[in-house]
Design a protein around this motif. Sequence first.
Motif, PDB file in Angstrom:
ATOM      1  N   PHE A  79       0.827  -1.214   0.000  1.00 32.37           N
ATOM      2  CA  PHE A  79       0.000   0.000   0.000  1.00 32.37           C
ATOM      3  C   PHE A  79       0.863   1.267   0.000  1.00 32.37           C
ATOM      4  O   PHE A  79       0.438   2.306  -0.520  1.00 32.37           O
ATOM      5  N   ILE A  80       2.060   1.172   0.570  1.00 29.64           N
ATOM      6  CA  ILE A  80       2.926   2.351   0.661  1.00 29.64           C
ATOM      7  C   ILE A  80       3.360   2.867  -0.714  1.00 29.64           C
ATOM      8  O   ILE A  80       3.776   4.014  -0.869  1.00 29.64           O
ATOM      9  N   ASN A  81       3.221   2.014  -1.741  1.00 28.41           N
ATOM     10  CA  ASN A  81       3.596   2.417  -3.100  1.00 28.41           C
ATOM     11  C   ASN A  81       2.522   3.238  -3.806  1.00 28.41           C
ATOM     12  O   ASN A  81       2.801   3.887  -4.822  1.00 28.41           O
ATOM     13  N   VAL A  82       1.292   3.213  -3.292  1.00 25.79           N
ATOM     14  CA  VAL A  82       0.157   3.734  -4.058  1.00 25.79           C
ATOM     15  C   VAL A  82       0.232   5.251  -4.262  1.00 25.79           C
ATOM     16  O   VAL A  82       0.194   5.747  -5.401  1.00 25.79           O
ATOM     17  N   VAL A  83       0.337   6.010  -3.174  1.00 29.41           N
ATOM     18  CA  VAL A  83       0.349   7.477  -3.295  1.00 29.41           C
ATOM     19  C   VAL A  83       1.583   7.962  -4.081  1.00 29.41           C
ATOM     20  O   VAL A  83       1.439   8.754  -5.022  1.00 29.41           O
ATOM     21  N   PRO A  84       2.815   7.496  -3.745  1.00 25.52           N
ATOM     22  CA  PRO A  84       3.969   7.916  -4.563  1.00 25.52           C
ATOM     23  C   PRO A  84       3.827   7.491  -6.025  1.00 25.52           C
ATOM     24  O   PRO A  84       4.219   8.239  -6.925  1.00 25.52           O
ATOM     25  N   GLY A  85       3.258   6.298  -6.265  1.00 27.87           N
ATOM     26  CA  GLY A  85       3.093   5.814  -7.636  1.00 27.87           C
ATOM     27  C   GLY A  85       2.189   6.718  -8.459  1.00 27.87           C
ATOM     28  O   GLY A  85       2.472   7.007  -9.634  1.00 27.87           O
TER      29      GLY A  85
END
Length: 529
Positions: A187-193
Amino acid sequence: MSSATPAAPLAMISAAAATPQRIAPRRLVAFLIMVFGMFMSILDIQIVSASLTEIQAGLSASSSEVSWVQTAYLIAEVIAIPLSGFLSRALGTRLLFAISASGFTIASFLCGFASSIEQMILWRAIQGFLGAGMIPTVFASAYTVFPRSKFHIVGPIIGLVATLAPTIGPTVGGYITDALSWHWLFFINVVPGIGITVGVLALVDFDQPNFELLDRFDWFGLIAMGGFLGSLEYVLEEGPQYEWLQDTSVAVCAAVGVISAIAFFYRVLSAAEPIVDIRAFNDRNFGIGCLLSFCIGIGLYGLTYIYPRYLAEVRGYSALMIGETMFVSGVTMFLTAPIVGRLIQKVDMRLIIAAGLIIFALGSFQMTWITRDYDFYELLLPQILRGVGMMFAMVPTNTIALGTLRPDRVKNASGLFNLTRNLGGAVGLAVINEVLNDRTDLHIARLQERVTWGNATATETLNMFTQRMQGMGDAALMAMKQLSQIVHRQAVVMGYGDAFFMLSLFYLGLSLLVLFLKKPASMSAEPAH
């Protein structure tokens, strides 16, 4: 033909060298956004390594099944990396990177919501395949978008990310799992992605797509390449634990790999528009640079594996404690990057590479005397030497291999170059596992030969254990079992010492390879187009 005298181009080169070339802020911001995307893609190889036990429990998977959470990502990534050269020319940097970043983000989101091991493996494979396009695209952009006079800035940035991301992967993964849950590894990848995708679409204008190339896409070459690289990665990942070709699945994949390799190399040498252009290997510096990258990959991924394994197996550290101990190398790499950037402007890059490999060898040699008591402070100097050596070796190798090629060849070459580093890591893990298993078995046999009734120290230790366990059941049997555990643990530690010694000799010998590199031109002069 031009009628200009030789003095004219010399004057132009001198003027260009004298006038510092400025990097446009928009272009630099776009590049840094892409670098962060590459960081996420490489980080996700290792971010799950410290949390596989939690993922296994959460998905009710077996130990052999959960290992595929990492293996599926690696296999898919290895297949996609060399494909990026063709896709970058066809789609353009902007569109390819946006597709890679958005696809990686969506797959990460679905990984976090996976409710079975089968779903997790599928989404991890898609995540690895789509995210892989970001890695060589950043390398290619660094050495085509920016002038040579700025390579001392962009080179250390991508070198730092390529080495730092896998090194701190277990640390970041350990912290996230400990503070939240394993779901947040994805989930930690979602916003930066999402931010990376939007930023790339808005700012990247490095080149133009050539959609006509898609009409000549070599599907047969893609299938052959997928069979070759996928089978190779599987054999290297699974071979050490299943006695190599004695296991049916490994033997079948090895056969598929050989047949696919023949078909792949035939296709890339005969097709009008090959899926991968291997002509870049005609350049000596690129060919030797790829060999160095392959060998650097062995150390980069090999030591990222061997240190945590020692700390978990011998010291009994948790994932978080392993991450905190391993963080030393990451900090060292971060601090060393700007120093390397300065050095490549003033010192022959071949000497920097040789120095880096020798420093790395010294760091490994420090670990040949490893005991079961090695803790943070005993590992401090070897990890510092590892971080310094890796940055000294990696950054100039990137620049010599890619920075001296003609710009029109860099996109294809970047995929091949990054592939060699990943394959080096796969080979390194396979060899290190094999060495640890074989040498541990050898040391167990030798120690058991010496731990007999005729050995006064062994007899004394056994009697002490027996007396300590009186009244706790079969004291003699329990004492014998405890002595056996000590022997096994000592054999394991000696196996680690042998693996580090092997790496020391390997990197010391590898430093001689720089003798075959041609001296690169000054970083202030542009390459011939």
